[in-house]
Design an enzyme around this catalytic site. Structure first.
Site, PDB file in Angstrom:
ATOM      1  N   ASP A  22       0.718  -1.291   0.048  1.00 56.23           N
ATOM      2  CA  ASP A  22      -0.098   0.091   0.007  1.00 56.23           C
ATOM      3  C   ASP A  22       0.867   1.342   0.069  1.00 56.23           C
ATOM      4  O   ASP A  22       1.926   1.182   0.556  1.00 56.23           O
ATOM      5  CB  ASP A  22      -1.013  -0.046   1.214  1.00 56.23           C
ATOM      6  CG  ASP A  22      -1.961   0.841   1.109  1.00 56.23           C
ATOM      7  OD1 ASP A  22      -2.527   1.174  -0.015  1.00 56.23           O
ATOM      8  OD2 ASP A  22      -2.804   1.215   2.084  1.00 56.23           O
ATOM      9  N   HIS A  39       2.473   3.459  -8.803  1.00 54.63           N
ATOM     10  CA  HIS A  39       2.490   2.134  -9.184  1.00 54.63           C
ATOM     11  C   HIS A  39       3.403   1.546 -10.172  1.00 54.63           C
ATOM     12  O   HIS A  39       4.107   0.369  -9.853  1.00 54.63           O
ATOM     13  CB  HIS A  39       0.989   1.888  -9.967  1.00 54.63           C
ATOM     14  CG  HIS A  39      -0.246   2.064  -9.162  1.00 54.63           C
ATOM     15  ND1 HIS A  39      -0.502   1.851  -7.781  1.00 54.63           N
ATOM     16  CD2 HIS A  39      -1.378   2.740  -9.424  1.00 54.63           C
ATOM     17  CE1 HIS A  39      -1.432   2.160  -7.345  1.00 54.63           C
ATOM     18  NE2 HIS A  39      -2.057   2.920  -8.499  1.00 54.63           N
ATOM     19  N   LEU A 133      10.433 -20.763  -4.844  1.00 59.05           N
ATOM     20  CA  LEU A 133       9.448 -19.769  -4.059  1.00 59.05           C
ATOM     21  C   LEU A 133       8.074 -19.682  -4.856  1.00 59.05           C
ATOM     22  O   LEU A 133       8.086 -19.881  -6.049  1.00 59.05           O
ATOM     23  CB  LEU A 133      10.040 -18.448  -4.150  1.00 59.05           C
ATOM     24  CG  LEU A 133       8.958 -17.297  -3.659  1.00 59.05           C
ATOM     25  CD1 LEU A 133       8.727 -17.255  -2.316  1.00 59.05           C
ATOM     26  CD2 LEU A 133       9.415 -15.659  -4.078  1.00 59.05           C
TER      27      LEU A 133
HETATM   28  C1  IPE Z   1      -5.630  -2.651  -0.092  1.00 60.03           C
HETATM   29  O1  IPE Z   1      -5.083  -1.437  -0.421  1.00 60.03           O
HETATM   30  C2  IPE Z   1      -5.489  -3.314  -1.519  1.00 60.03           C
HETATM   31  C3  IPE Z   1      -4.179  -3.392  -1.954  1.00 60.03           C
HETATM   32  C4  IPE Z   1      -3.021  -3.214  -1.515  1.00 60.03           C
HETATM   33  C5  IPE Z   1      -4.201  -4.179  -3.418  1.00 60.03           C
HETATM   34  P1  IPE Z   1      -6.270  -0.111  -0.449  1.00 60.03           P
HETATM   35  O2  IPE Z   1      -5.500   1.240  -0.804  1.00 60.03           O
HETATM   36  O3  IPE Z   1      -7.381  -0.486  -1.597  1.00 60.03           O
HETATM   37  O4  IPE Z   1      -6.990  -0.191   0.934  1.00 60.03           O
HETATM   38  P2  IPE Z   1      -8.058   0.821   1.672  1.00 60.03           P
HETATM   39  O5  IPE Z   1      -8.729   1.438   0.693  1.00 60.03           O
HETATM   40  O6  IPE Z   1      -6.817   1.803   2.168  1.00 60.03           O
HETATM   41  O7  IPE Z   1      -8.458   0.209   2.786  1.00 60.03           O
HETATM   42  C1  IPE Z   2      -1.605   0.281  -3.436  1.00 59.13           C
HETATM   43  O1  IPE Z   2      -1.468   1.543  -3.456  1.00 59.13           O
HETATM   44  C2  IPE Z   2      -1.956  -0.555  -4.538  1.00 59.13           C
HETATM   45  C3  IPE Z   2      -3.182  -0.781  -4.943  1.00 59.13           C
HETATM   46  C4  IPE Z   2      -4.039  -0.608  -4.126  1.00 59.13           C
HETATM   47  C5  IPE Z   2      -3.580  -1.316  -6.321  1.00 59.13           C
HETATM   48  P1  IPE Z   2      -2.587   2.698  -3.523  1.00 59.13           P
HETATM   49  O2  IPE Z   2      -3.084   2.999  -4.627  1.00 59.13           O
HETATM   50  O3  IPE Z   2      -3.629   2.316  -2.600  1.00 59.13           O
HETATM   51  O4  IPE Z   2      -1.827   3.831  -2.684  1.00 59.13           O
HETATM   52  P2  IPE Z   2      -2.412   4.974  -1.942  1.00 59.13           P
HETATM   53  O5  IPE Z   2      -2.717   4.112  -0.519  1.00 59.13           O
HETATM   54  O6  IPE Z   2      -3.661   5.488  -2.428  1.00 59.13           O
HETATM   55  O7  IPE Z   2      -1.209   5.905  -1.427  1.00 59.13           O
HETATM   56 MG    MG Z   3      -4.100   2.371  -0.731  1.00 59.72          MG
END
Ligand code: IPE
Ligand code: IPE
Ligand code: MG
Length: 256
Positions: A22, A39, A133
């Site tokens: 995240d 990303h 792995l």
């Molecule tokens: C969880 O992250 C999903 C992934 C990392 C793929 P999100 O960014 O979607 O989660 P919330 O919305 O902060 O809970």
């Molecule tokens: C995690 O990073 C990747 C996915 C959920 C696909 P985020 O895109 O949720 O990044 P933040 O949490 O908004 O910073």
């Molecule tokens: Mg996120």
């Protein structure tokens, strides 16, 4: 060699590490960039952590890459993520194979665009015989989706007479999950300073040790993984028992 790496007891590694990757969007925003830039950089962290786990001899690494809820993000981000996924798989499948890494996917594959399904299907096939792995990508995945699916399939088998209601136990449920071939994760890491599970492996994380770090995913590297592992190894996993019971059990005596 890294000092942290030396502190890790290689005989007590988790067999399965699960990571909620995240913070990509915030990482990008902090640099005045678009979320997709985050990303894109997150892929480098994936490479680094997969390599780190393979070097250590971790058996299973599950990466939460896209949740069922993430489909509700703006279309340009969803499309960008799908393209990034497909391109990354295409570019990396050779390296995975070379390093004896087997790819798995868990999640609602029906939701993925056809071109993504095709690319993933090929990568699964190409790496199928690898014995190092196990890299499990959670894509269009959520724990509630998985449990609902399991309940429906169990109900179906009961209705068809393939399964007896009385015979359903925890092993049955486990067999109907997408993770039926994998042990439960002993360690779950979430990056970016959020303290929640966000619908990840709800059943499987029952006794996982949870590790949270403020580091955003695009900055997460092997050293951060080692830090998490050292922290994990300093914990006492009691599984409902008392600390005294565990100590005596490890001495070979049983406490009543
Ligand atoms: C969880 O992250 C999903 C992934 C990392 C793929 P999100 O960014 O979607 O989660 P919330 O919305 O902060 O809970
Ligand atoms: C995690 O990073 C990747 C996915 C959920 C696909 P985020 O895109 O949720 O990044 P933040 O949490 O908004 O910073
Ligand atoms: Mg996120």
């Amino acid at each position: 060699m890294s000092q942290l790496l030396e502190k890790i007891d290689k005989t007590r590694l988790p067999r399965h590490i699960a990571i909620i990757m995240d913070g990509n969007g915030r990482w990008a925003k902090e640099q005045g960039q678009d979320r997709l830039f985050g990303h894109f950089h997150g892929v480098e962290s994936v490479r680094n952590i997969v390599e780190g786990c393979a070097e250590l001899g971790v058996e299973y690494l599950t990466l939460y890459a896209f949740s069922t809820e993430n489909w509700d993000r703006p279309e340009y981000e969803v499309v960008g993520l799908m393209e990034l996924l497909v391109n990354t798989i295409r570019e990396e499948v050779g390296t995975l194979n070379k390093n004896n890494i087997r790819l798995h996917v868990i999640g609602d594959m029906n939701m993925l665009p056809d071109y993504a399904k095709k690319e993933l299907g090929e990568a699964l096939e190409i790496t199928r015989k690898n014995t190092g792995l196990n890299l499990v990508m959670a894509l269009s995945y959520s724990g509630r989706w998985e449990l609902l699916n399991a309940v429906k399939n169990i109900a179906h088998d009961v209705k068809e007479g393939k399964l007896k209601l009385e015979a359903i136990d925890q092993d049955t449920l486990q067999k109907f999950l997408c993770t039926s071939e994998f042990p439960d994760p002993e360690l779950m890491i979430r990056t970016s300073g959020e303290y929640r599970i966000s619908n990840f492996l709800l059943y499987q994380l029952a006794y996982a040790e949870l590790y949270f770090t403020n580091v955003r995913w695009p900055d997460f590297r092997k050293e951060n993984l080692y830090e998490a592992l050292v922290d994990y190894q300093n914990r006492e996993r009691r599984f409902g028992k008392t600390g005294d019971q565990l100590k005596t059990e490890s001495n070979g005596h049983e406490v009543k």
